[in-house]
Enzyme design. Structure first.
Site, short mmCIF file in Angstrom:
data_model
loop_
_atom_site.label_atom_id
_atom_site.label_comp_id
_atom_site.label_asym_id
_atom_site.label_seq_id
_atom_site.Cartn_x
_atom_site.Cartn_y
_atom_site.Cartn_z
N GLY A 271 6.97 -0.81 -31.89
CA GLY A 271 7.01 -1.51 -33.17
C GLY A 271 6.22 -0.76 -34.22
O GLY A 271 6.02 0.46 -34.14
N GLY A 272 5.74 -1.51 -35.20
CA GLY A 272 5.00 -0.89 -36.30
C GLY A 272 3.76 -0.15 -35.83
O GLY A 272 3.24 0.71 -36.55
N GLY B 208 15.54 33.23 -51.42
CA GLY B 208 14.62 32.10 -51.62
C GLY B 208 13.64 31.96 -50.48
O GLY B 208 12.47 31.58 -50.68
N ALA B 209 14.09 32.30 -49.27
CA ALA B 209 13.20 32.14 -48.11
C ALA B 209 12.01 33.10 -48.22
O ALA B 209 10.89 32.76 -47.84
CB ALA B 209 13.96 32.37 -46.82
C1 HXC Z 1 0.42 -10.29 -25.77
C2 HXC Z 1 1.03 -8.81 -24.15
C3 HXC Z 1 1.74 -8.04 -25.09
C4 HXC Z 1 1.73 -8.48 -26.43
C5 HXC Z 1 1.94 -7.10 -23.18
N1 HXC Z 1 1.20 -8.20 -22.98
N2 HXC Z 1 2.29 -7.00 -24.46
N3 HXC Z 1 0.39 -9.93 -24.48
N4 HXC Z 1 1.05 -9.61 -26.73
N5 HXC Z 1 2.34 -7.80 -27.39
C6 HXC Z 1 0.64 -8.68 -21.73
C7 HXC Z 1 1.69 -9.19 -20.78
O1 HXC Z 1 1.97 -10.53 -21.06
C8 HXC Z 1 1.02 -9.00 -19.43
O2 HXC Z 1 0.09 -10.04 -19.27
C9 HXC Z 1 0.23 -7.73 -19.63
O3 HXC Z 1 0.07 -7.56 -21.05
C10 HXC Z 1 0.93 -6.51 -19.10
O4 HXC Z 1 2.24 -6.48 -19.61
P1 HXC Z 1 3.53 -6.33 -18.67
O5 HXC Z 1 4.69 -6.79 -19.44
O6 HXC Z 1 3.27 -6.93 -17.34
O7 HXC Z 1 3.55 -4.76 -18.50
P2 HXC Z 1 4.81 -3.79 -18.40
O8 HXC Z 1 5.82 -4.35 -17.47
O9 HXC Z 1 4.24 -2.43 -18.10
O10 HXC Z 1 5.45 -3.79 -19.85
C11 HXC Z 1 4.74 -3.31 -20.92
C12 HXC Z 1 5.50 -3.66 -22.23
C13 HXC Z 1 5.81 -5.15 -22.27
C14 HXC Z 1 6.80 -2.83 -22.29
C15 HXC Z 1 4.61 -3.19 -23.37
O11 HXC Z 1 4.60 -5.86 -21.99
C16 HXC Z 1 6.34 -5.61 -23.59
O12 HXC Z 1 7.50 -5.44 -23.89
N6 HXC Z 1 5.44 -6.22 -24.39
C17 HXC Z 1 5.81 -6.73 -25.69
C18 HXC Z 1 6.01 -5.60 -26.62
C19 HXC Z 1 6.26 -6.10 -28.01
O13 HXC Z 1 7.34 -6.58 -28.33
N7 HXC Z 1 5.19 -6.07 -28.82
C20 HXC Z 1 5.26 -6.47 -30.17
C21 HXC Z 1 5.82 -5.28 -30.92
S1 HXC Z 1 5.85 -5.58 -32.61
P3 HXC Z 1 -0.24 -10.64 -17.81
O14 HXC Z 1 -1.15 -11.78 -18.12
O15 HXC Z 1 1.06 -11.02 -17.21
O16 HXC Z 1 -0.92 -9.53 -17.08
C22 HXC Z 1 4.43 -4.95 -33.13
C23 HXC Z 1 4.29 -5.09 -34.60
C24 HXC Z 1 3.25 -4.19 -35.13
O17 HXC Z 1 3.64 -4.47 -32.44
C25 HXC Z 1 3.37 -4.32 -36.60
C26 HXC Z 1 2.50 -3.35 -37.33
C27 HXC Z 1 2.73 -3.44 -38.78
#
Ligand code: HXC
Length: 536
Positions: free
Chosen positions: A191-192, A426-427
């Site tokens: 994401g961001g 130019g290069a």
């Molecule tokens: C809260 C999170 C989390 C999140 C992971 N966890 N991402 N908790 N917020 N964004 C937690 C999980 O619930 C899990 O908790 C632990 O971290 C490990 O994650 P897993 O999923 O078990 O690990 P894995 O299978 O390796 O997968 C990793 C992952 C996946 C691919 C990153 O967790 C995932 O897709 N997370 C969400 C990603 C996402 O959509 N993030 C938001 C993006 S938008 P437990 O308690 O079960 O151990 C963004 C906006 C930024 O970031 C904007 C900036 C301007």
């Protein structure tokens, strides 16, 4: 678990027994709690991290920093949020280890996201710790290194998490050109959040474990129906070879972190300080006959410009940026006679070394980095021109070439151009020619500096004569010979002051060392204005 038992605080080096006085039981209790959290808290998560081929945040810091140099800030910090999985679950550190340490004795600020705590996700407290590290790095004039391994915005903390990212981006932009910024992506960066590595000066990734994308495979599948793996969408090679977001790609975390240490050894602490120098090693008298063997006399025969870099650099060593992206131009940091310089070189072994859009952008960003941090530029020119074609024009090669032009024209660091073989059109002008402000232009005796090559020039100038000639082939050969004699040599440019000197190729390293010494105290204040408007 290795590395996990290291409790390091501002007041006490790792491994030392707590010097807590017997009359301070509360402090002792707090420290023990912290030690327990770090040592035993999340063994399952640590094992899982290892099973994924990843190190823990503290293990990474131990590899990156000098032994026992890490000073940890806010290890007690916890989130104050509620929500599923958060209420009643408030681990210390909040998923990011932040602080400062040294690399080869030089101060750096650093933060390492800890995937074993809430997946390294970023909430308000986590972000505040990163903000603090960035503020301290700017105020203290020291490089900042981010070790990213995070699930992104902590979903339960909603807009406060997004707000935390905004604060990181704003500080990174404030730090840009003030202190070097290095981002090491060692897990997900989705994401961001990916804009943080994108704003850094250097971004490292590791194959199979790092991934960076704005929208993950699930969203891509939902929106387009296209099934793609994490690695195909945002793996290290995608960003190392195609997008250009990753500066350096490694096979494992150990070699990656060792390379970050090497990079830091070539960087100044901030824009006011010189890059670290090593002892002079007599480069001013060096004679390198191999240079003339590496570069073939025939203008179109390919060779690897890296061999030229190695011959010119101290100990043959250089740090190459974007090795697999825009490979028709090379950018590297190195030393000549102990002093750090940036090499930009056309690469005749890839697309004959033409400049295209990505190559222009790669070189432009490097030139701007070197200029921002006072690193002299050496441009090694062997370029047939800009790449012609519909795709290039539509893709904006004019705009992208202008970025490189703008970057060079604006650069006030010492600049030396060496024309090895050919420099057309130019290069030639864009590759740091005299006209755009190089301080010193050197040419090898055999080279060709001209508007274009002989064949092309004869076609334009003598089209009618050739069409009506009794023996067009003979006439063409004669005209090509005349043009080559008259224009395709450095003498024409040298007599008109566009080349400072024509040098024996074997003397190139010596000439660079002498030129850099001559330009050592160059100062050129920028014109009064807020900032230029580079054609980004
Ligand atoms: C809260 C999170 C989390 C999140 C992971 N966890 N991402 N908790 N917020 N964004 C937690 C999980 O619930 C899990 O908790 C632990 O971290 C490990 O994650 P897993 O999923 O078990 O690990 P894995 O299978 O390796 O997968 C990793 C992952 C996946 C691919 C990153 O967790 C995932 O897709 N997370 C969400 C990603 C996402 O959509 N993030 C938001 C993006 S938008 P437990 O308690 O079960 O151990 C963004 C906006 C930024 O970031 C904007 C900036 C301007």
């Amino acid at each position: 678990e290795p590395g996990e038992a290291r409790v390091i605080s501002l007041t006490r080096p790792a491994g030392a027994e707590p010097p807590t006085a017997p009359d301070m039981p509360l402090l002792r209790q707090r420290r023990e709690e912290l030690r327990a959290h770090i040592a035993e808290g999340r063994l399952d998560a640590v094992r899982r991290q290892h099973s994924l081929g990843k190190l823990t945040a503290r293990e990474r810091l131990a590899l990156l920093l000098d032994d026992d140099s890490f000073l940890e800030l806010e290890p007690y910090r916890r989130h104050q949020a509620a929500g599923p999985g958060l209420s009643g679950n408030r681990p210390h550190t909040d998923g990011v280890i932040a602080g400062s340490g040294t690399i080869d004795g030089r101060r750096v600020f650093v933060y390492a996201q800890d995937f074993t705590v809430f997946g390294g996700s970023l909430g308000e407290a986590h972000a505040a710790k990163i903000h603090k590290v960035l503020d301290l790095a700017i105020a203290n004039g020291a490089p900042v290194i981010a070790l990213n391994d995070s699930g992104g915005a902590r979903i339960q903390e909603g807009v406060l998490a997004l707000n935390g990212y905004g604060g990181i981006f704003r500080r990174q932009v404030e730090a840009s050109g003030v202190v070097p910024q290095i981002s090491v992506v060692l897990g997900p960066c989705a994401g961001g959040a990916a804009y943080s590595p994108a704003l850094a000066d250097f971004t490292f990734m590791v194959r199979d474990t790092s991934r960076m994308y704005l929208t993950g495979p699930d969203v891509v599948a939902a929106v387009s129906g296209h099934l793609v793996s994490h690695e195909e969408l945002g793996g290290a090679d995608v960003h190392g070879s195609y997008s250009g977001v990753a500066t350096v790609v490694h096979d494992d975390e150990q070699s990656c972190l060792a390379d970050v240490r090497y990079l830091v050894s070539l960087l100044p602490a901030n824009y006011l300080e010189p890059a670290p120098e090593t002892a002079e090693i007599g480069a001013r008298d060096d004679y390198r006959p191999r240079l003339a063997e590496i570069v073939p006399a025939e203008p179109n025969r390919p060779y690897d410009m890296r061999e030229v870099f190695a011959e010119l650099a101290d100990d043959g060593e250089f740090f190459e940026l974007h090795e697999s992206w825009a490979r028709n131009v090379l950018c590297a940091l190195t030393r000549i006679d102990g002093r750090v310089v940036g090499f930009v070189g056309n690469q005749p072994s890839v697309f004959a070394g033409v400049l295209d859009g990505p190559a222009s952008q790669k070189a432009a960003r490097f030139v701007r980095f070197c200029d921002a941090f006072g690193i002299p530029l050496v441009s090694l020119v062997d370029v047939p021109g800009f790449l012609p074609g519909v795709e290039q024009e539509r893709g904006g090669i004019i705009r992208q070439g202008a970025q490189l032009l703008h970057a060079y024209c604006e650069a006030t660091v010492p600049r030396i151009q060496v024309i090895l073989r050919k420099a057309y059109g130019g290069a030639y002008i864009v590759m740091d020619s005299r006209s755009i402000g190089t301080d010193l232009s050197l040419a090898w005796p055999t080279n060709q500096i001209a508007v274009m090559g002989a064949e092309g020039a004869v076609n334009v100038l003598h089209r009618r004569d050739l069409a009506t000639a009794a023996d067009p082939a003979a006439l063409r050969a004669q005209l090509v010979g005349e043009y080559t004699q008259e224009y395709l040599n450095p003498q024409y440019a040298a007599e008109r002051g566009l080349v400072d000197d024509i040098i024996d190729p074997a003397e190139t390293r010596a000439a660079l060392a002498r030129g850099l010494a001559m330009l050592r105290d160059k100062r050129k204040p920028p014109p009064a204005r807020k900032h230029g408007n580079q054609p980004i």
